[in-house]
Scaffold this motif. Structure first.
Motif, PDB file in Angstrom:
ATOM      1  N   ARG A 332       0.695  -1.368   0.122  1.00  0.00           N
ATOM      2  CA  ARG A 332       0.179  -0.093   0.039  1.00  0.00           C
ATOM      3  C   ARG A 332       0.734   1.138  -0.020  1.00  0.00           C
ATOM      4  O   ARG A 332       0.382   2.167  -0.744  1.00  0.00           O
ATOM      5  CB  ARG A 332      -0.800  -0.219   1.082  1.00  0.00           C
ATOM      6  N   LEU A 333       2.001   1.163   0.780  1.00  0.00           N
ATOM      7  CA  LEU A 333       2.950   2.405   0.693  1.00  0.00           C
ATOM      8  C   LEU A 333       3.441   2.512  -0.883  1.00  0.00           C
ATOM      9  O   LEU A 333       3.645   3.808  -1.436  1.00  0.00           O
ATOM     10  CB  LEU A 333       3.995   2.306   1.581  1.00  0.00           C
ATOM     11  N   LYS A 334       3.930   1.349  -1.641  1.00  0.00           N
ATOM     12  CA  LYS A 334       4.336   1.555  -2.665  1.00  0.00           C
ATOM     13  C   LYS A 334       3.046   2.251  -3.681  1.00  0.00           C
ATOM     14  O   LYS A 334       3.620   2.903  -4.583  1.00  0.00           O
ATOM     15  CB  LYS A 334       4.655   0.231  -3.220  1.00  0.00           C
ATOM     16  N   ASN A 335       1.943   1.528  -3.668  1.00  0.00           N
ATOM     17  CA  ASN A 335       0.770   2.128  -4.430  1.00  0.00           C
ATOM     18  C   ASN A 335       0.670   3.595  -4.307  1.00  0.00           C
ATOM     19  O   ASN A 335       0.569   4.423  -5.248  1.00  0.00           O
ATOM     20  CB  ASN A 335      -0.542   1.324  -4.360  1.00  0.00           C
ATOM     21  N   ILE A 336       0.573   4.182  -3.055  1.00  0.00           N
ATOM     22  CA  ILE A 336       0.300   5.506  -2.788  1.00  0.00           C
ATOM     23  C   ILE A 336       1.522   6.428  -3.211  1.00  0.00           C
ATOM     24  O   ILE A 336       1.153   7.604  -3.609  1.00  0.00           O
ATOM     25  CB  ILE A 336       0.106   5.711  -1.034  1.00  0.00           C
ATOM     26  N   ALA A 337       2.736   6.022  -3.192  1.00  0.00           N
ATOM     27  CA  ALA A 337       3.956   6.630  -3.639  1.00  0.00           C
ATOM     28  C   ALA A 337       3.898   6.760  -5.436  1.00  0.00           C
ATOM     29  O   ALA A 337       4.009   7.877  -5.786  1.00  0.00           O
ATOM     30  CB  ALA A 337       5.207   5.842  -3.386  1.00  0.00           C
ATOM     31  N   LYS A 338       3.212   5.762  -5.949  1.00  0.00           N
ATOM     32  CA  LYS A 338       3.130   5.985  -7.126  1.00  0.00           C
ATOM     33  C   LYS A 338       2.152   6.704  -7.819  1.00  0.00           C
ATOM     34  O   LYS A 338       1.978   7.479  -8.561  1.00  0.00           O
ATOM     35  CB  LYS A 338       3.165   4.450  -7.921  1.00  0.00           C
ATOM     36  N   ALA A 373       8.476  -5.299  -2.521  1.00  0.00           N
ATOM     37  CA  ALA A 373       7.780  -4.105  -2.769  1.00  0.00           C
ATOM     38  C   ALA A 373       8.683  -2.660  -3.074  1.00  0.00           C
ATOM     39  O   ALA A 373       8.290  -2.046  -3.795  1.00  0.00           O
ATOM     40  CB  ALA A 373       6.739  -4.030  -1.867  1.00  0.00           C
ATOM     41  N   ALA A 374       9.998  -3.078  -2.637  1.00  0.00           N
ATOM     42  CA  ALA A 374      10.852  -2.013  -2.752  1.00  0.00           C
ATOM     43  C   ALA A 374      11.384  -1.537  -3.952  1.00  0.00           C
ATOM     44  O   ALA A 374      11.708  -2.549  -4.838  1.00  0.00           O
ATOM     45  CB  ALA A 374      11.835  -1.992  -1.579  1.00  0.00           C
ATOM     46  N   ASP A 375      11.604  -0.542  -4.170  1.00  0.00           N
ATOM     47  CA  ASP A 375      12.552   0.068  -5.406  1.00  0.00           C
ATOM     48  C   ASP A 375      13.843   0.004  -5.114  1.00  0.00           C
ATOM     49  O   ASP A 375      14.858  -0.203  -5.733  1.00  0.00           O
ATOM     50  CB  ASP A 375      11.892   1.266  -5.900  1.00  0.00           C
ATOM     51  N   MET A 376      14.031   0.382  -3.609  1.00  0.00           N
ATOM     52  CA  MET A 376      15.495   0.546  -3.283  1.00  0.00           C
ATOM     53  C   MET A 376      15.549  -0.043  -1.873  1.00  0.00           C
ATOM     54  O   MET A 376      14.650   0.333  -0.884  1.00  0.00           O
ATOM     55  CB  MET A 376      16.179   1.934  -3.257  1.00  0.00           C
ATOM     56  N   THR A 377      16.411  -0.871  -1.347  1.00  0.00           N
ATOM     57  CA  THR A 377      16.516  -1.334  -0.106  1.00  0.00           C
ATOM     58  C   THR A 377      18.007  -0.938   0.391  1.00  0.00           C
ATOM     59  O   THR A 377      19.096  -1.333  -0.269  1.00  0.00           O
ATOM     60  CB  THR A 377      16.420  -2.986  -0.141  1.00  0.00           C
TER      61      THR A 377
END
Length: 450
Positions: A332-338, A373-377
């Motif tokens: 959900r964090l990834k979705n709202i960032a997008k 889910a992360a783009d960067m870790t």
């Protein structure tokens, strides 16, 4: 009522949608793309929906009480009883009901278009080409909403081509600067990205987030900070410690010297101008945090969000395990960032490993799906805390006052590592001009990095 076939409407469906929008927090964001004011056949219902949209655009939440002044401002006649009656209607299938209203709106529009064609096709008063053109325009407007969200490969290749040209001309990709050249040289934190920063307890996750926040806001970015462990006052105390070079413990518990007071006053003047926003509501609910993020994007145009930390977040999901809840929160964090075109830096705990403290993504506590889910870790390791040396290729680096920043996943930037400075007294991560090397006589530290 509008002059159109009344069979192409559903009063009960409209009531259920409006009732749910007025009762459930964040419900509007689930259906806003589906519903237009004309989706509501009854005029009063359309006015209520317009009021809800107006309040949402201002970053406010519409409910049975807050919507009343908005309706009065719009000169809509109503009684509190009418609004109360609407809120008695509710559905758990909001999107399904919204899709029905959307379809009924399109059918009414098609009905009106059919009436137009019948009227103008049965006489010769209007030019035939004008009738066809007008009909095509009306038909396109009915289904035009979908086209706005659909792009072709050619559309996106134009963006790729522009990116390649920018690289050739040394034009950096717009992103938020972190204060660490190894990251900033690759574009910094990019919009739509979910960045996970993970480490074992007390290794400096919050301190790293503070350093990024301070550097980014000094460069003009606006950032929201959500901490489930610290208040806004405590976080600003840490930033003041960084700016003034005064230990956190001294700022919190001791009288400052005259020199320290001067440094502190300068830091206060500097920090007060930065675009850092806090929502100190005592909640770890992902729903509340997402609603707050939307509000701050609308009201203050924030570019980034920091969340401290993932394992404390709660998700309203019945019957799910802790791992499933954390995975859901990450998605959900990834979705709202997008959706909002912002980046989100979410901090995460690593499980302890007494035999090998060097961090890895396999030790992300609670869910390996966080990394998916992360783009960067980003992994943080301070061997000084374990009386260890760095692993290769940094084994010759002095661990005292330094930390390894490991970009273990970079969806668009690749993987890389670098050494940063760390001042434990002021909890400050900073860029190193050169890497400190251990003297050849150094024997105090364990030669085994693991």
């Amino acid at each position: 009522m509008k002059n159109v076939n009344h069979y192409l409407s559903d009063k009960e469906c409209e009531l259920c949608v409006l009732g749910t929008l007025l009762v459930e927090r964040n419900a509007i964001h689930q259906v806003r793309e589906l519903l237009a004011p004309k989706s509501f056949y009854i005029n009063f219902h359309e006015e209520i929906y317009c009021a809800i949209l107006a309040m949402t655009d201002r970053g406010d939440r519409a409910d049975i009480v807050s919507i009343m002044p908005e309706l009065k401002k719009r000169n809509v006649e109503f009684t509190p009883f009418e609004l109360a009656s609407i809120t008695q209607n509710h559905t758990f299938d909001l999107v399904q009901y919204a899709c029905r209203l959307n379809e009924l709106e399109k059918r009414r529009s098609l009905y009106e278009l059919g009436q137009y064609l019948v009227s103008n096709g049965s006489n010769e008063s209007e030019d035939i080409e004008e009738i066809v053109q007008s009909a095509n325009d009306k038909l396109s407007s009915i289904f035009g909403g979908l086209e706005n969200h659909v792009k072709t490969a050619s559309d996106y290749m134009t963006e790729v081509y522009q990116r390649v040209n920018d690289n050739l001309n040394s034009i950096s990709t717009p992103g938020t600067l972190t204060g660490f050249s190894a990251i900033d040289s690759k574009g910094g934190f990019q919009p739509t990205n979910l960045i996970i920063c993970a480490a074992e307890s007390s290794q400096g996750k919050t301190a790293f987030a503070n350093a990024v926040t301070l550097s980014a806001t000094k460069a003009g970015a606006k950032i929201a900070f959500y901490s489930m462990e610290m208040s806004g006052s405590q976080l600003m105390t840490r930033l003041a410690a960084i700016e003034s070079s005064i230990p956190v413990s001294v700022l919190t518990n001791e009288k400052l010297t005259s020199e320290q007071l001067k440094n502190f006053d300068v830091s206060v003047a500097s920090l007060s101008k930065l675009g850092i926003y806090f929502d100190d509501r005592s909640t770890s609910s992902i729903e509340t945090i997402l609603a707050s993020i939307r509000s701050l994007v609308i009201k203050h145009q924030i570019q980034g969000v920091v969340i401290d930390y993932m394992q404390i977040l709660t998700v309203n999901k019945k019957g799910g395990s802790t791992e499933e809840s954390i995975a859901e929160a990450a998605r959900r964090l990834k979705n709202i960032a997008k959706e909002l075109n912002i980046w989100i830096l979410a901090l995460s705990q690593l499980s302890r490993d007494s035999t090998n403290p060097v961090p890895s993504v396999n030790r992300l506590r609670g869910s390996g799906q966080i990394n998916e889910a992360a783009d960067m870790t980003i992994l943080i390791y301070r061997p000084e805390a374990y009386n260890k040396r760095y692993p290769e290729p940094f084994q010759s680096t002095n661990p005292k006052g330094t930390a390894l920043i490991d970009i273990a996943k970079g969806r668009n930037v690749g993987v890389f590592k670098f050494i940063a400075g760390f001042n434990a007294v002021t909890t400050h991560f900073y860029e190193l001009n050169e890497r400190p090397i251990l003297p050849f006589t150094e024997n105090k530290l364990d030669d085994n990095p693991f």
